[in-house]
Scaffold this active site. Structure first.
Site, short mmCIF file in Angstrom:
data_model
loop_
_atom_site.label_atom_id
_atom_site.label_comp_id
_atom_site.label_asym_id
_atom_site.label_seq_id
_atom_site.Cartn_x
_atom_site.Cartn_y
_atom_site.Cartn_z
N ASN A 126 -2.74 -16.48 -17.66
CA ASN A 126 -1.41 -15.96 -17.96
C ASN A 126 -1.48 -14.52 -18.48
O ASN A 126 -1.05 -13.58 -17.82
CB ASN A 126 -0.72 -16.86 -19.00
CG ASN A 126 0.72 -16.48 -19.29
OD1 ASN A 126 1.18 -15.38 -18.96
ND2 ASN A 126 1.46 -17.35 -19.89
N THR A 127 -2.11 -14.35 -19.65
CA THR A 127 -2.08 -13.06 -20.34
C THR A 127 -2.66 -11.94 -19.49
O THR A 127 -2.15 -10.81 -19.51
CB THR A 127 -2.82 -13.16 -21.67
OG1 THR A 127 -2.35 -14.30 -22.39
CG2 THR A 127 -2.59 -11.92 -22.52
N ALA A 145 -7.71 -20.72 -19.47
CA ALA A 145 -7.75 -19.92 -20.71
C ALA A 145 -8.96 -19.00 -20.77
O ALA A 145 -10.07 -19.37 -20.38
CB ALA A 145 -7.73 -20.81 -21.95
N GLY A 146 -8.71 -17.82 -21.27
CA GLY A 146 -9.77 -16.86 -21.55
C GLY A 146 -10.10 -15.91 -20.42
O GLY A 146 -10.89 -14.98 -20.61
N GLY A 173 -5.95 -16.42 -24.58
CA GLY A 173 -5.47 -15.06 -24.83
C GLY A 173 -6.55 -14.05 -25.15
O GLY A 173 -6.25 -12.88 -25.38
N LYS A 233 0.47 -30.39 -18.73
CA LYS A 233 -0.72 -29.71 -19.24
C LYS A 233 -0.84 -30.08 -20.70
O LYS A 233 -0.03 -29.64 -21.52
CB LYS A 233 -0.62 -28.19 -19.05
CG LYS A 233 -1.74 -27.43 -19.75
CD LYS A 233 -1.63 -25.93 -19.58
CE LYS A 233 -2.53 -25.24 -20.60
NZ LYS A 233 -2.52 -23.77 -20.45
#
Lengths: 65, 261
Positions: free
Chosen positions: B205-206, B183-184, B156, B95
């Site tokens: 992830n977050t 992301a996001g 994040g 990645k």
């Protein structure tokens, strides 16, 4: 000699990257190494001499996103 | 779904950072149903060698590993990190993140293309974290990338798809390239939205790691991604500007007190 190991000044006796890892206590873990910003494959560590002031990075698997 | 000649059953890719405990991480991976997890490389401290239990832990999950170059701000740093990751993790997958701004964590598209060209030439299978810019996307494909990962929102931030129209254009412009929103993503509804737009997968992830109950949230995301994909395959109805009754008007009773007359 004094090298920069992961950002910290470190005194070592070893003259090669492989010997330095052994001297510093890095065992048979999953590690990757870089010398002065260049990747050094595991197979080449024994043939990679270290000089005073070299920057050595020792990296291991970590959590990531 | 096929990514670099690997067939995958799940369209959710999950990050491994910020979980409250290793056990919660492994439970969340299992609950999500994901088959690909992202990992990183960081400095290993002297004297604690052998105490890093993370790598055996993720190996035990059986998931395919996607190492990242998170935190790299130049092509050279990212390329070196990728080479180190390939040796440690034993995979050509990478990645590729080259960050252009420390506050927004947005990709540096110029350095990204430069690094992608070098890595693809070395046999890496590159998953570039990019924007929804079509020209950058074309350059990445020219460089040899066979998967693209446009952002939904800054890393994040949990803001969802900030540019849904641009993402839809990207989907339409590259119908045959696997596209992953990376992301996001902050909520399962946002992951479902990406899937309904026709994206092949989402990476997050977050939103799971920082949830009140990460394992339950992981399951929720797994279901949302599957539902969104199914909806895309089923074909969404076209939107209308005005109301159209869904109940038949034919056969309506005349219940007005005076009747039609």
């Amino acid at each position: 000699m004094r090298i920069d190991l992961n950002g910290a000044a470190t005194e070592i006796v070893a003259r090669t990257l492989a010997d330095a890892l052994a001297e510093l206590g890095y065992g048979g873990n999953a590690l990757a190494t870089a010398l002065n910003g260049q990747f050094v494959p595991a197979a080449l560590r024994a043939d990679t001499p270290l000089r005073d002031g070299d920057r050595v990075e020792v990296l291991a698997p970590m959590q990531g996103g | 779904m096929r990514l670099y000649d690997v067939d995958l059953g799940s369209r959710l890719l999950l990050g491994t950072a910020q979980y409250p405990s290793p056990q919660v991480l492994t439970d969340a991976i299992a609950a999500s149903g994901c088959e690909v997890i992202t990992v990183s490389l960081r400095r290993e401290s002297v004297g604690v060698a052998g105490t890093n239990g993370f790598w055996p832990l993720v190996q035990a999950t059986g998931a395919r590993i996607l190492p990242n170059t998170a935190g790299c701000h130049s092509a050279q740093e990212a390329v070196t990190t990728a080479r180190m990751a390939r040796e440690v993790f034993g995979t050509d997958w990478i990645k590729l993140e080259v960050i252009g701004n420390a506050d927004t964590l947005q990709p540096d598209p110029f350095a990204l293309v430069e690094a992608a060209r070098i890595l693809c030439a070395e046999g890496f299978e590159v998953f570039p974290y990019t924007t929804e810019d079509l020209i950058v996307a074309e350059r990445l494909l020219d460089a040899g990338c066979r998967v693209l990962m446009p952002w939904g929102a800054p890393i994040g931030s949990g803001r969802g798809l900030r540019q849904p129209d641009a993402l839809a254009s990207m989907r339409g412009y590259f119908p045959d390239v696997p596209l992953i929103v990376d992301a996001g993503i902050g909520a399962p509804s946002q992951a479902a939205q990406a899937m309904e737009l026709g994206f092949d997968a989402v990476l997050l992830n977050t939103a799971v790691a920082r949830a009140g109950d990460p394992v339950a949230m992981a399951r929720a995301f797994g279901q949302a991604v599957a539902a969104g994909r199914l909806a895309h395959e089923a074909g969404l109805m076209p939107p209308r500007d005005m109301a159209v009754p869904s109940t038949p008007v034919l056969g309506m009773a005349d219940l007005r007190p005076g009747g039609l007359a």
